[in-house]
Motif scaffolding. Structure first.
Motif, PDB file in Angstrom:
ATOM      1  N   ASN A 294       0.528   7.242  -6.294  1.00 21.73           N
ATOM      2  CA  ASN A 294       1.832   6.600  -5.301  1.00 21.73           C
ATOM      3  C   ASN A 294       2.076   5.183  -5.449  1.00 21.73           C
ATOM      4  O   ASN A 294       2.391   4.629  -4.278  1.00 21.73           O
ATOM      5  N   TYR A 295       0.580   5.025  -5.730  1.00 17.14           N
ATOM      6  CA  TYR A 295       0.370   3.154  -5.381  1.00 17.14           C
ATOM      7  C   TYR A 295       0.888   2.461  -4.012  1.00 17.14           C
ATOM      8  O   TYR A 295       1.253   1.255  -4.068  1.00 17.14           O
ATOM      9  N   GLU A 296       0.391   3.140  -3.403  1.00 17.71           N
ATOM     10  CA  GLU A 296      -0.030   3.087  -2.045  1.00 17.71           C
ATOM     11  C   GLU A 296      -1.864   2.243  -2.169  1.00 17.71           C
ATOM     12  O   GLU A 296      -2.249   2.998  -2.163  1.00 17.71           O
ATOM     13  N   LEU A 309      -2.187  -2.566  -8.226  1.00 17.59           N
ATOM     14  CA  LEU A 309      -2.391  -3.327  -7.389  1.00 17.59           C
ATOM     15  C   LEU A 309      -2.792  -4.311  -7.710  1.00 17.59           C
ATOM     16  O   LEU A 309      -3.234  -4.985  -6.821  1.00 17.59           O
ATOM     17  N   LYS A 310      -4.553  -3.735  -8.279  1.00 18.59           N
ATOM     18  CA  LYS A 310      -5.299  -4.557  -8.246  1.00 18.59           C
ATOM     19  C   LYS A 310      -4.547  -5.633  -9.146  1.00 18.59           C
ATOM     20  O   LYS A 310      -5.408  -6.791  -9.278  1.00 18.59           O
ATOM     21  N   GLN A 311      -3.859  -6.207 -10.071  1.00 17.54           N
ATOM     22  CA  GLN A 311      -3.615  -6.884 -11.118  1.00 17.54           C
ATOM     23  C   GLN A 311      -2.290  -8.104  -9.664  1.00 17.54           C
ATOM     24  O   GLN A 311      -2.760  -9.045 -10.395  1.00 17.54           O
ATOM     25  N   TRP A 312      -2.281  -7.737  -9.233  1.00 14.38           N
ATOM     26  CA  TRP A 312      -1.421  -8.742  -8.064  1.00 14.38           C
ATOM     27  C   TRP A 312      -2.175  -9.038  -6.894  1.00 14.38           C
ATOM     28  O   TRP A 312      -2.706 -10.099  -6.599  1.00 14.38           O
ATOM     29  N   GLY A 313      -3.696  -8.319  -7.645  1.00 13.40           N
ATOM     30  CA  GLY A 313      -4.749  -9.153  -6.567  1.00 13.40           C
ATOM     31  C   GLY A 313      -4.866  -8.866  -5.199  1.00 13.40           C
ATOM     32  O   GLY A 313      -3.972  -8.780  -4.110  1.00 13.40           O
TER      33      GLY A 313
END
Length: 342
Positions: A294-296, A309-313
């Motif tokens: 769910n990308y939370e 989400l890791k890609q966004w830092g």
């Protein structure tokens, strides 16, 4: 003598039935939930298999569930309430619908700012309210803070959903807590002045509007971007790929976060099962499913975010107690109405 033996046998039978009924009731948990994600359904099945406890799931909007619990009173079958946004959890607590949770495991996992100060609810997952900006038209060096969104340079550029949405109410409530009422009102007025259109739709619709050139900046929750980027719908996928994510206020208060959370119902018939259920949802296996499906952001510090989400830092969170979002909700609604944020 035969009559006495007969009566004793009846008494033993009644006691046995009561014991059996009690045992059956201990294997049930009634979950009132506002969440409607596949990740939750998977976790519910896993909990039933692992614990032997049968879940009775009642799905409805947060307002409907809170009203239902209030009307049911002591007769309510609800054991736990799951909803999104600390403002709603605070409301349920304020209406005396929840009870304190006592668990050393829960205390060891969830940081104090992500749970109720009196232990009536705890966060299960985190969402950050960020700026999604057009890859084509905006450079991230142009962005800085929530407050900067009121600058004249963003005239007719901002897309955001209505003031009736709890996510926006909680964001403004956090500004009231951090900056004071006057600054919060100035911020809300500035956003209204810079809107690309009147608010409509959900967070995904704001990103779609960026993709369609209506404006260049959208105020959204992070997990919606994850949903768009993994959608099978071409328009949604296009929208997700049209934006980048910016975390505001990294040099000041940090980016506003909120939670989906859970509390034990005040009149829960199965309190021990309810606490066991919450503990299960906070353990690493469940937190990994929340994060991956769910990308939370997980609340368990031992669990990493999903690859997207890791890609966004990494980012600095605003660690304001989420209780403040509930306390300042009424004032936030008044300010929205005053400045004409529809």
């Amino acid at each position: 003598m035969k009559r006495i033996i007969y009566l004793l046998l009846i008494a033993v039978s009644i006691i046995g039935c009561k014991s059996e009924n009690k045992e059956e009731s201990e294997k049930i948990l009634t979950v009132y939930t506002h969440r409607h994600y596949e990740s939750d359904q998977e976790l519910f099945k896993r909990f039933e298999k692992e614990s032997g406890i049968k879940l009775n799931i009642v799905n409805a909007s947060a307002d409907e569930l809170i009203q239902k619990m209030s009307l049911e009173g002591k007769q309510s079958p609800a054991d736990v309430l799951i909803t999104v946004d600390a403002g709603r959890l605070y409301r349920a607590k304020s209406q005396d619908l929840l009870q304190p949770i006592s668990s050393s495991l829960i205390d060891s996992i969830v940081p104090s700012y992500l749970k109720d100060e009196d232990g009536h609810w705890v966060g299960l997952t985190k969402r950050a309210r960020v700026i999604a900006y057009s890859k084509e038209n905006i450079d991230s060096t142009q962005l800085s803070t929530y407050e900067d969104l009121t600058s004249d340079k963003w005239k007719n550029e901002i897309l955001v959903r209505s003031s009736s949405n709890i996510y926006n109410q909680s964001l403004l409530a956090s500004i009231i807590a951090n900056k004071g009422q006057e600054n919060a009102e100035n911020w809300a007025q500035g956003i209204v002045n810079n809107m690309a259109r009147s608010p409509k739709g959900n967070d995904r619709d704001q990103v779609k509007a960026v993709a369609n050139g209506v404006g260049n900046l959208a105020i959204v929750n992070t997990y919606y971007i994850g949903k768009l980027l993994n959608s099978e719908d071409e328009d949604e996928l296009k929208a997700g790929n049209s934006v980048n994510i910016f975390f505001p206020n990294q040099e000041t208060t940090g980016t506003h976060i909120n939670v989906s959370g859970i509390g034990v119902a005040k009149y829960s018939p199965n309190k021990e099962n309810a606490i066991q259920f919450i503990e299960f949802l906070l353990k690493e296996e469940a937190q990994n499913i929340f994060a991956g499906s769910n990308y939370e952001y997980p609340v368990n510090p031992n669990v990493e975010p999903s690859d997207i989400l890791k890609q966004w830092g990494d980012f600095k969170e605003d660690k304001l107690s989420l209780n403040e979002l509930g306390r300042n909700n009424k004032e936030a609604v008044i300010i929205f109405d005053k400045v004409g944020w529809k």
